[in-house]
Design a protein around this motif. Structure first.
Motif, PDB file in Angstrom:
ATOM      1  N   ILE A 236      -6.621  20.395 -13.744  1.00 36.75           N
ATOM      2  CA  ILE A 236      -6.947  18.985 -13.986  1.00 36.75           C
ATOM      3  C   ILE A 236      -8.451  18.819 -14.183  1.00 36.75           C
ATOM      4  O   ILE A 236      -8.908  18.042 -15.035  1.00 36.75           O
ATOM      5  N   GLU A 237      -9.227  19.580 -13.416  1.00 41.82           N
ATOM      6  CA  GLU A 237     -10.687  19.516 -13.550  1.00 41.82           C
ATOM      7  C   GLU A 237     -11.124  19.987 -14.930  1.00 41.82           C
ATOM      8  O   GLU A 237     -12.083  19.457 -15.509  1.00 41.82           O
ATOM      9  N   ALA A 238     -10.422  20.967 -15.478  1.00 41.95           N
ATOM     10  CA  ALA A 238     -10.744  21.436 -16.829  1.00 41.95           C
ATOM     11  C   ALA A 238     -10.503  20.337 -17.852  1.00 41.95           C
ATOM     12  O   ALA A 238     -11.268  20.188 -18.819  1.00 41.95           O
ATOM     13  N   LEU A 239      -9.449  19.537 -17.652  1.00 39.52           N
ATOM     14  CA  LEU A 239      -9.187  18.405 -18.541  1.00 39.52           C
ATOM     15  C   LEU A 239     -10.293  17.358 -18.418  1.00 39.52           C
ATOM     16  O   LEU A 239     -10.698  16.759 -19.420  1.00 39.52           O
ATOM     17  N   ALA A 240     -10.774  17.144 -17.187  1.00 38.58           N
ATOM     18  CA  ALA A 240     -11.861  16.187 -16.979  1.00 38.58           C
ATOM     19  C   ALA A 240     -13.132  16.656 -17.675  1.00 38.58           C
ATOM     20  O   ALA A 240     -13.837  15.871 -18.331  1.00 38.58           O
TER      21      ALA A 240
ATOM     22  N   LYS B 248       3.820  21.801 -15.653  1.00 40.35           N
ATOM     23  CA  LYS B 248       3.707  23.264 -15.722  1.00 40.35           C
ATOM     24  C   LYS B 248       3.515  23.880 -14.332  1.00 40.35           C
ATOM     25  O   LYS B 248       4.121  24.905 -13.997  1.00 40.35           O
ATOM     26  N   VAL B 249       2.671  23.225 -13.526  1.00 43.08           N
ATOM     27  CA  VAL B 249       2.407  23.701 -12.163  1.00 43.08           C
ATOM     28  C   VAL B 249       2.715  22.563 -11.198  1.00 43.08           C
ATOM     29  O   VAL B 249       2.040  21.539 -11.205  1.00 43.08           O
ATOM     30  N   LYS B 250       3.721  22.741 -10.362  1.00 42.96           N
ATOM     31  CA  LYS B 250       4.152  21.693  -9.453  1.00 42.96           C
ATOM     32  C   LYS B 250       3.345  21.707  -8.155  1.00 42.96           C
ATOM     33  O   LYS B 250       2.950  22.777  -7.666  1.00 42.96           O
ATOM     34  N   VAL B 251       3.131  20.529  -7.590  1.00 48.66           N
ATOM     35  CA  VAL B 251       2.462  20.417  -6.296  1.00 48.66           C
ATOM     36  C   VAL B 251       3.356  21.041  -5.228  1.00 48.66           C
ATOM     37  O   VAL B 251       4.565  20.830  -5.211  1.00 48.66           O
TER      38      VAL B 251
ATOM     39  N   GLU C  81       0.843  -1.188   0.000  1.00 47.31           N
ATOM     40  CA  GLU C  81       0.000   0.000   0.000  1.00 47.31           C
ATOM     41  C   GLU C  81       0.884   1.245   0.000  1.00 47.31           C
ATOM     42  O   GLU C  81       1.783   1.376   0.831  1.00 47.31           O
ATOM     43  N   SER C  82       0.631   2.138  -0.940  1.00 43.35           N
ATOM     44  CA  SER C  82       1.449   3.343  -1.062  1.00 43.35           C
ATOM     45  C   SER C  82       0.578   4.488  -1.561  1.00 43.35           C
ATOM     46  O   SER C  82      -0.365   4.273  -2.324  1.00 43.35           O
ATOM     47  N   GLU C  83       0.895   5.688  -1.129  1.00 43.42           N
ATOM     48  CA  GLU C  83       0.139   6.839  -1.618  1.00 43.42           C
ATOM     49  C   GLU C  83       0.471   7.083  -3.085  1.00 43.42           C
ATOM     50  O   GLU C  83       1.638   7.204  -3.460  1.00 43.42           O
ATOM     51  N   LEU C  84      -0.558   7.148  -3.908  1.00 43.81           N
ATOM     52  CA  LEU C  84      -0.374   7.373  -5.335  1.00 43.81           C
ATOM     53  C   LEU C  84      -1.574   8.139  -5.876  1.00 43.81           C
ATOM     54  O   LEU C  84      -2.721   7.728  -5.710  1.00 43.81           O
ATOM     55  N   SER C  85      -1.290   9.262  -6.482  1.00 40.22           N
ATOM     56  CA  SER C  85      -2.338  10.078  -7.103  1.00 40.22           C
ATOM     57  C   SER C  85      -1.676  11.006  -8.105  1.00 40.22           C
ATOM     58  O   SER C  85      -0.445  11.048  -8.246  1.00 40.22           O
ATOM     59  N   LEU C  86      -2.488  11.769  -8.802  1.00 37.38           N
ATOM     60  CA  LEU C  86      -1.949  12.775  -9.727  1.00 37.38           C
ATOM     61  C   LEU C  86      -1.052  13.773  -8.997  1.00 37.38           C
ATOM     62  O   LEU C  86      -0.146  14.359  -9.589  1.00 37.38           O
ATOM     63  N   PHE C  87      -1.300  13.957  -7.690  1.00 33.93           N
ATOM     64  CA  PHE C  87      -0.517  14.889  -6.904  1.00 33.93           C
ATOM     65  C   PHE C  87       0.576  14.198  -6.099  1.00 33.93           C
ATOM     66  O   PHE C  87       1.354  14.867  -5.420  1.00 33.93           O
TER      67      PHE C  87
ATOM     68  N   LEU D 177      -3.819  23.957  -9.468  1.00 33.68           N
ATOM     69  CA  LEU D 177      -3.482  22.753 -10.231  1.00 33.68           C
ATOM     70  C   LEU D 177      -4.690  21.834 -10.341  1.00 33.68           C
ATOM     71  O   LEU D 177      -4.964  21.265 -11.409  1.00 33.68           O
ATOM     72  N   ALA D 178      -5.426  21.685  -9.248  1.00 29.81           N
ATOM     73  CA  ALA D 178      -6.632  20.854  -9.269  1.00 29.81           C
ATOM     74  C   ALA D 178      -7.654  21.409 -10.260  1.00 29.81           C
ATOM     75  O   ALA D 178      -8.329  20.654 -10.979  1.00 29.81           O
ATOM     76  N   LYS D 179      -7.757  22.721 -10.321  1.00 32.23           N
ATOM     77  CA  LYS D 179      -8.695  23.346 -11.264  1.00 32.23           C
ATOM     78  C   LYS D 179      -8.293  23.050 -12.709  1.00 32.23           C
ATOM     79  O   LYS D 179      -9.153  22.834 -13.566  1.00 32.23           O
TER      80      LYS D 179
END
Length: 329
Positions: A247-251, A313-316, A173-179, A243-245
């Motif tokens: 990604i939301e635009a891509l969705a 382009k935009v880093k976490v 189990e490991s943390e994994l996400s777009l961020f 950054l979340a916004k």
């Protein structure tokens, strides 16, 4: 369909933390509705914790009550439980006494209604050799049939290799996400692929950042533990929200929701030849959210590239955890 311990599971699992470990716990009836909805929508890999809530109402307590009411569901679920870190999740204890106390408590709380398929020490104990921990788990619990197998949680690649030489590791189990893409670069995913160990991706929504529920820092409840996390601080949160916004635009462009894009990006990683089986475990308390999370959508290579370009382009901003929470390096 992926499988763990020879049992078929859905491509998306279900994280139980939010059902019992929160400042404003939902009612037991609402929790039951959520569990039923997860199972109905194919999310039959359930991930809980001994420390997910107070001792009197944690994942095990809730599950015992659920399986008492719905005993027919017990065999449909592949259950992974984390423990051996104390009730505050900050004191890893892999000693024989610590592991026995934790696992015996978990088993007792379930009252025989459901077998624990996978048990994970939620963090590696730096003071106890892994062979000592695994010897107890293997001889006293796996070989006697009390649990199905041993998993790892929040460990680095070298730890996975070390553990695999000592015991059969059935999941990591490991943390994994777009961020939180670290496992793709630090050898965790590659090691799991090489050793054929399924990778369980926790916090696939980056603790709510990829759900669209946060519009500003003020949306985070005052009593929420998120206010202590580096990515949710006043100086970092606006960058991560922007950054979340994006990604939301891509969705939106794709015609799916932000959570659906985030989850299916993880699932689509498995298309690559150097990736292991990966099972994201989003947590949600509302039936509507669970149904949304369960939907499978295809991510094309062009969309992968567009997502990568956005992330470059935009880093976490900010670390995954505050320094008070232990990790394995």
């Amino acid at each position: 369909m992926p499988s763990i311990l020879g049992k078929e599971i859905g491509p998306i699992g279900y994280g139980l933390m939010g059902l019992t470990w929160r400042p404003d716990p939902i009612s037991q009836d609402k929790a039951f509705e959520a569990l039923k909805a997860a199972l109905k929508n194919g999310m039959n890999f359930w991930n809980g914790g001994e420390f997910y809530g107070p001792p009197e109402y944690n994942s095990l307590v809730l599950l015992e009550r659920y399986f008492e009411k719905y005993p027919e569901d017990a065999d449909k679920v592949v259950l992974s439980i984390k423990g051996a870190v104390g009730h505050d999740a900050r004191h890893p204890d892999g000693s024989p006494e610590g592991v026995r106390a934790s696992l015996d408590n978990c088993i007792a709380l379930l009252k025989g209604r459901k077998k624990i398929d996978i048990f994970e020490s939620a963090r590696r104990d730096p003071n106890t050799p892994m062979d000592v921990t695994f010897s107890v788990l293997e001889k006293e619990y796996v070989q006697t049939g009390k649990i199905g197998g041993i998993g790892l949680s929040e460990v680095k690649a070298s730890t996975i290799r070390e553990a695999a030489k000592l015991t059969k590791v059935v999941a990591v189990e490991s943390e994994l996400s777009l961020f939180s893409t670290d496992p793709l670069d630090n050898g965790i995913a590659a090691t799991c692929a090489e050793l054929k160990i399924p990778l369980v991706a926790y916090s696939p929504m980056s603790r709510g950042l990829l759900t669209g529920q946060f519009k500003s820092v003020s949306d985070i409840p005052e009593q929420s533990f998120l206010r202590h996390f580096p990515r949710f601080q006043p100086e970092t949160f606006p960058v991560n929200l922007e950054l979340a916004k994006q990604i939301e635009a891509l969705a939106s462009k794709k015609g799916c929701s932000l959570p659906q894009l985030a989850l299916n990006w993880i699932i689509a990683l498995q298309k690559r030849s150097d990736m292991p089986t990966i099972v994201p475990i989003p947590g949600a308390t509302l039936v509507s959210r669970i149904e949304e999370n369960s939907k499978i959508v295809d991510i094309t290579e062009a969309e992968f590239a567009e997502i990568d370009a956005t992330l470059n382009k935009v880093k976490v901003e900010g670390a995954r955890y505050p320094p008070t929470i232990p990790t394995d390096g």
